[in-house]
Design an enzyme around this catalytic site. Structure first.
Site, PDB file in Angstrom:
ATOM      1  N   HIS A 382       3.460  -7.369   7.871  1.00 29.78           N
ATOM      2  CA  HIS A 382       2.734  -6.268   7.249  1.00 29.78           C
ATOM      3  C   HIS A 382       1.332  -6.726   6.879  1.00 29.78           C
ATOM      4  O   HIS A 382       1.159  -7.791   6.278  1.00 29.78           O
ATOM      5  CB  HIS A 382       3.462  -5.787   5.987  1.00 29.78           C
ATOM      6  CG  HIS A 382       2.712  -4.746   5.218  1.00 29.78           C
ATOM      7  ND1 HIS A 382       2.230  -4.942   3.941  1.00 29.78           N
ATOM      8  CD2 HIS A 382       2.347  -3.476   5.552  1.00 29.78           C
ATOM      9  CE1 HIS A 382       1.612  -3.858   3.520  1.00 29.78           C
ATOM     10  NE2 HIS A 382       1.671  -2.950   4.483  1.00 29.78           N
ATOM     11  N   SER A 383       0.322  -5.939   7.283  1.00 30.41           N
ATOM     12  CA  SER A 383      -1.071  -6.216   6.932  1.00 30.41           C
ATOM     13  C   SER A 383      -1.470  -7.608   7.431  1.00 30.41           C
ATOM     14  O   SER A 383      -1.368  -7.900   8.621  1.00 30.41           O
ATOM     15  CB  SER A 383      -1.244  -6.079   5.415  1.00 30.41           C
ATOM     16  OG  SER A 383      -2.602  -6.137   5.053  1.00 30.41           O
ATOM     17  N   LEU A 384      -1.911  -8.495   6.526  1.00 30.51           N
ATOM     18  CA  LEU A 384      -2.330  -9.838   6.933  1.00 30.51           C
ATOM     19  C   LEU A 384      -1.170 -10.635   7.516  1.00 30.51           C
ATOM     20  O   LEU A 384      -1.374 -11.507   8.367  1.00 30.51           O
ATOM     21  CB  LEU A 384      -2.938 -10.577   5.736  1.00 30.51           C
ATOM     22  CG  LEU A 384      -3.473 -11.988   5.995  1.00 30.51           C
ATOM     23  CD1 LEU A 384      -4.609 -11.961   7.001  1.00 30.51           C
ATOM     24  CD2 LEU A 384      -3.935 -12.635   4.691  1.00 30.51           C
TER      25      LEU A 384
END
Length: 767
Positions: A382-384
């Site tokens: 998720h995300s980074l």
């Protein structure tokens, strides 16, 4: 197991005792033969005063009393969060396992695995411990009696010794058919047994007046219930023992993963619960036939390792942080700075090492606890976290080519022998460690063979170690590039000079055909960094990427900035033939209003404007507002076409020749027939063009391939926004980036991808 009165309903742990005189006056006291030596027994039982029981005489007790039956216990565990204590029940399967272990427990401790073997319960100690992650142990109780006050939302269990006292008193009342009894406990609590279905508890007041004689005048009573079947407790369904697939989930920036500031552990628990519910509704028949078990999701936490005492980065940042707007600066230091840490060679190595080591540790522990597991493994970022997994998967090793790479790196002489050790340390501003290295008789050639652990054993801190290793690696890569022996990650090699196209004069052209490079880079006019010679090959900082202990089947990215980071690193185009070395499937899943998410397909297929694939709603249809929006768009298009057609017809009628200028009748009929034929031909031509254009679009849509990153299938998948989110996309932007953990549509897409490869059919439930 000490409990405060506020948390446990004001009841002390010390259970009251029955006097010898009370046992003599009640020779038929059943508790005298029921309680083992050392167990605490019932409190004093007296007749309740008429004033305290007159308002509760609501049930007719003239009927024959039912015989006494043992209460069925159920096991609960305690959850404490933000000064809030709640007791949650185990599943019926786990409670039965705990009860069976309780019946056989002796002096030795008995450990029972519960909650899908993610927790271990020590029955004798009455504590529950997490297996895969760090979490404070929680108390466990064998519960039989419960209470609820006026302000309580659910029933809370009594301590076990207090419940035992209540059970003794209840057994006496049922056996002797003597009700309206009052139990006085040494701590001041009073419990009145009016009848089997009406039992109340009263708490003492701090200051009591002399004229207060009845419990009802002291404080509001609490409702007391016997047995878990008499309270509204939501007992969860047990999880199937068979695990079909294992998924590791890596979080993004910061310690919190949603707007409720919950940790990755809590968010993954919600995602796991959603997947279990979807398996029961969309794979019900397969579950009944035994074809489907469950999918295990395990969280991977790297934030605590980065911001822990080992790196000391928080202390360094805190020393230079301004004192104003402290809360905002703390949020920035704890969350947003993770993006900059990942672009730092020093801390990027720490993050990647933490993620890979944690994934490998969880994988080994899972295999140890599930030796029968033979399923595949996937990863979610998720995300980074998705960018970390992307870089990690890009640099995995497979085949003999990677073995040759290791042999070349280890066997060839180090290109650093031409420089002096002292000059290198002075260049890196690390001359203070010259004596440490010379004490171990290290020169540049032997230093190039050292690893991070070797330098750590010498007492060199983390920062200087990373500088030395990065300098040696850069020198080695430059030497290999000059010699033409550089070996990058599979699919990321730079084309050799002799393979560049030549013009008609025999000179090598600077243009590079798409099939000769996996990643095409835009020329930088502001930096002299040569991305072609990074040993990662995609413009990432130069670090050593560890290897995973398994080959992932699928990589799912939630709200991912991978496309943006690749573009910022200088990558303009991804070759359609490129795939991860060890992972053959990749899905980029995002919410349409997610401000952090970026697409991947335009970097692979730039000549065609492809719309992302719409993720179906888990109930089997589009959301109503989207269908209404499409219907209105279709209606407006049809209306526009009808109006234009009417205007075109009217214009043609106005543009006809006047009657006086018409030719003779014969010529007029000929002209009319010619005009009609021409109009019919034009109309037929327009229809054929429209049909051909539709067929062409459908054919192109079917024939379009978006590269091999996902095996030739689509990569970008977009969620359907909720109706309330469509009113203001800016208002729900932050929430859109954190919605994936509770999204049933996202969980169903993962399950479909997993079980499609297992050959299990998807079932759409009837609405």
């Amino acid at each position: 197991m000490s409990q405060s009165p506020g948390e446990e309903g004001g009841l002390s742990q010390a259970a009251p005792t029955v006097s010898v005189q009370d046992l003599q006056e009640n020779p038929s006291h059943p508790s005298a033969s029921r309680n083992a030596p050392g167990e605490k027994v019932s409190p004093m039982m007296d007749e309740a005063s008429p004033s305290s029981t007159s308002s509760f005489e609501m049930l007719d007790m003239d009927s024959v009393p039912p015989p006494y039956q043992l209460v069925q216990p159920h096991w609960f565990f305690c959850r404490r969060a933000d000064d809030n204590t709640s007791w949650l029940p185990f599943s019926r399967e786990d409670s039965e396992k705990l009860e069976n272990a309780y019946a056989t427990v002796g002096e030795e401790e008995v450990v029972v695995a519960v909650d899908g073997e993610r927790y271990d319960v020590r029955v004798r100690e009455r504590m529950r411990y997490a297996v895969y992650w760090e979490q404070a142990p929680s108390e466990v109780r064998r519960c039989t009696w419960f209470y609820k006050g006026d302000k309580d939302t659910r029933f809370m269990p009594y301590p076990e010794d207090f419940s035992s006292s209540l059970e003794d008193a209840y057994m006496i009342a049922v056996t002797l058919d003597e009700w309206k009894r009052k139990l006085d406990f040494p701590s001041g609590e009073t419990v009145i047994l009016h009848n089997p279905k009406l039992i109340m508890q009263y708490q003492p007041m701090g200051l009591q007046d002399e004229w207060v004689s009845s419990p009802s005048e002291q404080t509001r009573p609490r409702t007391v219930k016997r047995g878990v079947e008499n309270i509204s407790a939501e007992i969860p369904d047990g999880e199937p023992e068979k695990v079909d697939h294992l998924v590791f989930m890596v979080h993004g920036i910061g310690p919190a993963c949603d707007l409720r500031f919950r940790s990755i552990i809590q968010c993954v628990n919600d995602f796991r619960s959603a997947s279990l519910s979807l398996l029961g509704s969309h794979y019900k028949r397969s579950q009944q036939e035994g074809k489907v078990g469950r999918v295990e999701f395990l969280p991977v936490n790297w934030h605590s390792a980065l911001h822990g005492d080992a790196t000391g980065v928080d202390e360094d940042i805190q020393r230079i942080t301004l004192p104003s707007i402290s809360r905002l600066r703390h949020f920035t230091n704890d969350t947003l700075l993770d993006l900059f840490f990942y672009n730092s060679p020093t801390y990027c190595q720490t993050i990647v090492d933490t993620v890979s080591s944690e994934v490998n540790r969880l994988h080994a522990l899972f295999k140890q606890r599930h030796p029968e597991f033979t399923g595949a493994i996937s990863v979610v970022g998720h995300s980074l976290g998705s960018l970390i997994l992307f870089d990690l998967l890009t640099n995995q090793k497979t085949g003999s080519g990677e073995a040759n790479r290791e042999e070349v790196s280890c066997d060839e002489p180090c290109p650093l022998t031409c420089d002096a050790l002292e000059q290198m340390l002075i260049r890196l501003d690390l001359q203070d460690y010259l004596a440490t290295l010379q004490r171990e008789n290290l020169d540049l050639e032997s230093l190039a063979l050292c690893q991070d652990g070797d330098l750590k054993d010498l007492g060199i801190p983390l920062g200087p170690r990373k500088k030395i290793l990065n300098y040696i690696r850069r020198k080695r890569v430059q030497a290999e590039c000059k010699a033409g022996t550089v070996l990058l990650a599979p699919g990321l090699q730079a084309p050799p000079q002799d393979s560049l196209p030549s013009d008609h004069h025999g000179n090598q052209s600077s243009e590079m055909p798409p099939h000769q490079s996996q990643f095409h880079r835009a020329q930088s006019v502001t930096s002299a960094v040569d991305y072609e010679y990074f040993d990662v090959g995609i413009g990432q900082v130069s670090i050593v990427y560890p290897q995973l202990a398994f080959q992932p089947q699928t990589f799912f990215a939630f709200g991912s900035p991978i496309g943006m980071f690749l573009t910022v690193r200088g990558l303009k185009h991804i070759d359609p033939n490129y795939t991860f070395p060890t992972c053959k499937s990749f899905y980029n899943i995002y919410h349409p209003y997610d401000p952090v998410a970026y697409r991947i397909e335009p970097m692979i297929v730039s000549e065609v404007d492809l719309e992302p694939m719409l993720i179906p709603h888990h109930k089997g249809r589009k959301r109503m507002h989207l269908e209404l929006k499409e219907s209105l768009t279709r209606m407006s298009t049809d209306l526009k076409n009808n109006v234009l057609g009417s205007l075109r017809t009217a214009w043609q009628s106005f543009s006809r020749l006047p009657v006086a200028a018409l030719p003779p009748v014969e010529e007029r009929e000929t002209t009319r027939e010619t005009t009609i034929e021409r109009n019919l031909q034009e109309t037929q031509g327009v229809c054929e063009e429209a049909e051909s254009s539709v067929l062409t679009e459908e054919t192109e849509e079917r024939e379009i391939k978006v590269g091999m990153l996902n095996g030739g299938r689509r990569i970008d998948y977009v969620l359907q926004e909720k109706p309330i989110e469509s009113f203001n996309e800016y208002l729900f932007a932050i929430q859109s980036h954190l919605c994936y953990w509770e999204s049933e549509d996202t969980a169903l897409l993962l399950l479909k991808e997993i079980y499609d490869k297992l050959g299990v059919a998807f079932e759409q439930p009837q609405q």
